[in-house]
Write an enzyme that holds these catalytic residues in place. Structure first.
Site, PDB file in Angstrom:
ATOM      1  N   ASN A  31     -11.381   3.128  15.877  1.00 48.96           N
ATOM      2  CA  ASN A  31     -10.585   2.654  17.027  1.00 48.96           C
ATOM      3  C   ASN A  31      -9.563   3.702  17.476  1.00 48.96           C
ATOM      4  O   ASN A  31      -8.816   3.464  18.430  1.00 48.96           O
ATOM      5  CB  ASN A  31      -9.885   1.327  16.693  1.00 48.96           C
ATOM      6  CG  ASN A  31      -8.879   1.460  15.567  1.00 48.96           C
ATOM      7  OD1 ASN A  31      -8.596   2.566  15.104  1.00 48.96           O
ATOM      8  ND2 ASN A  31      -8.325   0.343  15.134  1.00 48.96           N
ATOM      9  N   SER A 115      -8.720   2.425  -3.854  1.00 47.99           N
ATOM     10  CA  SER A 115      -7.535   3.233  -4.167  1.00 47.99           C
ATOM     11  C   SER A 115      -7.077   2.973  -5.591  1.00 47.99           C
ATOM     12  O   SER A 115      -7.264   1.865  -6.122  1.00 47.99           O
ATOM     13  CB  SER A 115      -6.427   2.819  -3.201  1.00 47.99           C
ATOM     14  OG  SER A 115      -5.192   3.314  -3.635  1.00 47.99           O
ATOM     15  N   TYR A 139      -0.825  -3.319   0.330  1.00 46.44           N
ATOM     16  CA  TYR A 139      -1.915  -2.354   0.534  1.00 46.44           C
ATOM     17  C   TYR A 139      -2.864  -2.389  -0.669  1.00 46.44           C
ATOM     18  O   TYR A 139      -4.086  -2.546  -0.520  1.00 46.44           O
ATOM     19  CB  TYR A 139      -1.330  -0.937   0.729  1.00 46.44           C
ATOM     20  CG  TYR A 139      -2.380   0.136   0.597  1.00 46.44           C
ATOM     21  CD1 TYR A 139      -3.353   0.297   1.583  1.00 46.44           C
ATOM     22  CD2 TYR A 139      -2.425   0.972  -0.524  1.00 46.44           C
ATOM     23  CE1 TYR A 139      -4.345   1.267   1.447  1.00 46.44           C
ATOM     24  CE2 TYR A 139      -3.401   1.931  -0.655  1.00 46.44           C
ATOM     25  CZ  TYR A 139      -4.367   2.075   0.328  1.00 46.44           C
ATOM     26  OH  TYR A 139      -5.344   3.026   0.180  1.00 46.44           O
ATOM     27  N   LYS A 143      -6.905  -3.759  -1.098  1.00 44.98           N
ATOM     28  CA  LYS A 143      -8.035  -2.993  -1.654  1.00 44.98           C
ATOM     29  C   LYS A 143      -8.670  -3.762  -2.814  1.00 44.98           C
ATOM     30  O   LYS A 143      -9.891  -3.827  -2.940  1.00 44.98           O
ATOM     31  CB  LYS A 143      -7.556  -1.608  -2.112  1.00 44.98           C
ATOM     32  CG  LYS A 143      -7.121  -0.698  -0.969  1.00 44.98           C
ATOM     33  CD  LYS A 143      -8.304  -0.317  -0.095  1.00 44.98           C
ATOM     34  CE  LYS A 143      -7.933   0.494   1.114  1.00 44.98           C
ATOM     35  NZ  LYS A 143      -9.057   0.788   1.997  1.00 44.98           N
ATOM     36  N   ASN A 168      -4.769  11.005  -5.488  1.00 42.76           N
ATOM     37  CA  ASN A 168      -4.033  11.563  -4.338  1.00 42.76           C
ATOM     38  C   ASN A 168      -4.865  12.594  -3.571  1.00 42.76           C
ATOM     39  O   ASN A 168      -4.958  13.750  -3.995  1.00 42.76           O
ATOM     40  CB  ASN A 168      -2.721  12.180  -4.824  1.00 42.76           C
ATOM     41  CG  ASN A 168      -1.708  11.109  -5.171  1.00 42.76           C
ATOM     42  OD1 ASN A 168      -1.958  10.275  -6.028  1.00 42.76           O
ATOM     43  ND2 ASN A 168      -0.586  11.116  -4.487  1.00 42.76           N
ATOM     44  N   ARG A 280      11.611   6.485  -4.658  1.00 39.64           N
ATOM     45  CA  ARG A 280      11.052   5.687  -3.560  1.00 39.64           C
ATOM     46  C   ARG A 280      10.566   4.359  -4.168  1.00 39.64           C
ATOM     47  O   ARG A 280       9.823   4.376  -5.158  1.00 39.64           O
ATOM     48  CB  ARG A 280       9.880   6.456  -2.945  1.00 39.64           C
ATOM     49  CG  ARG A 280       9.286   5.819  -1.716  1.00 39.64           C
ATOM     50  CD  ARG A 280       8.322   6.761  -1.013  1.00 39.64           C
ATOM     51  NE  ARG A 280       7.132   7.064  -1.804  1.00 39.64           N
ATOM     52  CZ  ARG A 280       6.121   7.813  -1.376  1.00 39.64           C
ATOM     53  NH1 ARG A 280       6.169   8.361  -0.160  1.00 39.64           N
ATOM     54  NH2 ARG A 280       5.075   8.050  -2.126  1.00 39.64           N
ATOM     55  N   ASP A 283       7.058   3.399  -6.435  1.00 35.78           N
ATOM     56  CA  ASP A 283       6.355   4.563  -6.983  1.00 35.78           C
ATOM     57  C   ASP A 283       6.267   4.466  -8.503  1.00 35.78           C
ATOM     58  O   ASP A 283       7.287   4.598  -9.187  1.00 35.78           O
ATOM     59  CB  ASP A 283       7.117   5.858  -6.637  1.00 35.78           C
ATOM     60  CG  ASP A 283       6.663   6.478  -5.332  1.00 35.78           C
ATOM     61  OD1 ASP A 283       5.616   6.067  -4.813  1.00 35.78           O
ATOM     62  OD2 ASP A 283       7.369   7.381  -4.846  1.00 35.78           O
TER      63      ASP A 283
END
Ligand code: UDP
Length: 322
Positions: A31, A115, A139, A143, A168, A280, A283
């Site tokens: 898209n 992931s 997220y 998955k 990663n 963060r 993490d």
């Protein structure tokens, strides 16, 4: 003909090159919400959204699809915490549209872009595929849920799948044709390289008090072309009658944020301003793959080193085309 959803994205566009090198024909459905038309260098292209069931049916009517490689999804962990509905709608509901179109048109093989986020904060390093799945953000949940949906579709409808759990992804096409171009960019290596180029004032190092050798997070960085080749291996595996499975795709080697930063400095030979800030949220300290299962089942193993990952990315960022 292989349908590649999200083929205009970072990993998808590199996979199109690997598919073409291996002699497969492809059609990309994208898209272009985050992808780039200019990144689709091989195969046919259909500009459509997986939410559009009519466009999806039309695509399956037009092309003789043998198997699907499904990349199309949202992939920002932070955004998924703020707008889980966006992630579940696209990554699950639109994914179901794809599976139902496959059922309607008798397509029974899919490679799914999963992931390492399915593992959450792991208690075993390197992480085996059998590790408990306890995602810590929407997220990762999306998955994990889609992997479970695939298992149910196999039992009920015989659709075979390979779920590939990326660690990663980094690096770029060694010929410099395509590379990583996210908007917004949140990943460490492109952010460091953009800072070296003066496109950003500084790079922030998130968290220096983790229980790791130098206090920064450890990640398993894998070259995007190694990932792309793994998709082709997984496809050949399914097309030759392989059973459904889930596989980690990593190198088995971890690098701290500081190590990555130092490698970048050596390669760029430019000053890279940085600032150490707090961690963060979300993490985990360390994510490193056990790659034994992918090697055993696909006879695949990664080839690129961290230096090659950063060098190819640096080459791309200096001559970025889109
Ligand atoms: N990271 C960082 N500064 C940044 C972006 C990332 O220190 O500006 C760190 C992050 O905390 C993680 C590692 O770099 O430990 C890799 O993060 P990235 O976003 O590239 O990938 P992720 O592991 O989140 O999939």
């Amino acid at each position: 003909m292989i349908l590649v959803t999200g083929g205009a994205g970072y990993i998808g566009s590199h996979t199109l090159l690997s598919l073409a090198d291996a002699g497969y024909e492809s059609v990309t459905l994208d898209n272009l919400c985050y992808g780039h038309r200019a990144a689709v260098l091989k195969g046919h292209f259909v500009h459509a959204d997986l939410a559009d069931e009519t466009a999806l049916s039309h695509l399956f009517e037009t092309f003789p699809i043998e198997a699907v490689i499904h990349f199309a999804a949202f992939c920002y962990v932070g955004e998924s915490m703020e707008a889980p509905e966006k992630y579940f709608s696209n990554n699950l509901v639109n994914g179901l549209n794809l599976l139902n179109a496959m059922l309607n048109f008798g397509v029974d093989k899919i490679i799914f872009s999963s992931s390492c986020a399915v593992y959450g904060d792991p208690f075993e390093i390197p992480i085996p595929e059998s590790h408990v799945k306890s995602p810590i953000n929407p997220y990762g949940l999306s998955k994990h849920f889609f992997e479970e949906i695939l298992a149910s579709y196999e039992v009920a409808h015989g659709i075979k799948h390979v779920s590939l759990r990326y660690f990663n992804a980094a690096g770029a096409d060694p010929q410099g044709r395509i590379g990583e171009s996210h908007e917004p960019e949140t990943h460490l290596i492109p952010l460091v390289l953009q800072t070296a180029l003066g496109l950003r004032p500084e790079i922030q190092i998130f968290g220096t008090d983790y229980s790791t050798a130098d206090g920064t997070c450890i990640r398993d960085y894998i070259h995007v072309c190694d990932l792309a080749n793994a998709h082709v291996s997984a496809l050949s595996y399914l097309l030759s009658g392989g059973q459904s499975t889930s596989l980690n795709l990593g190198t088995g080697k971890g690098h701290t944020v500081r190590e990555v930063f130092e490698h970048c400095q050596q390669i760029c030979q430019l000053p890279i301003p940085y600032r150490e800030v707090g961690p963060r949220p979300g993490d985990p300290p360390e994510l490193v793959a056990s790659g034994d299962k992918a090697e055993e089942i696909l006879n695949w193993s990664p080839h690129y080193t961290l230096t090659e990952i950063i060098s190819t990315a640096w080459n791309w960022h200096q001559n970025q085309k889109f």
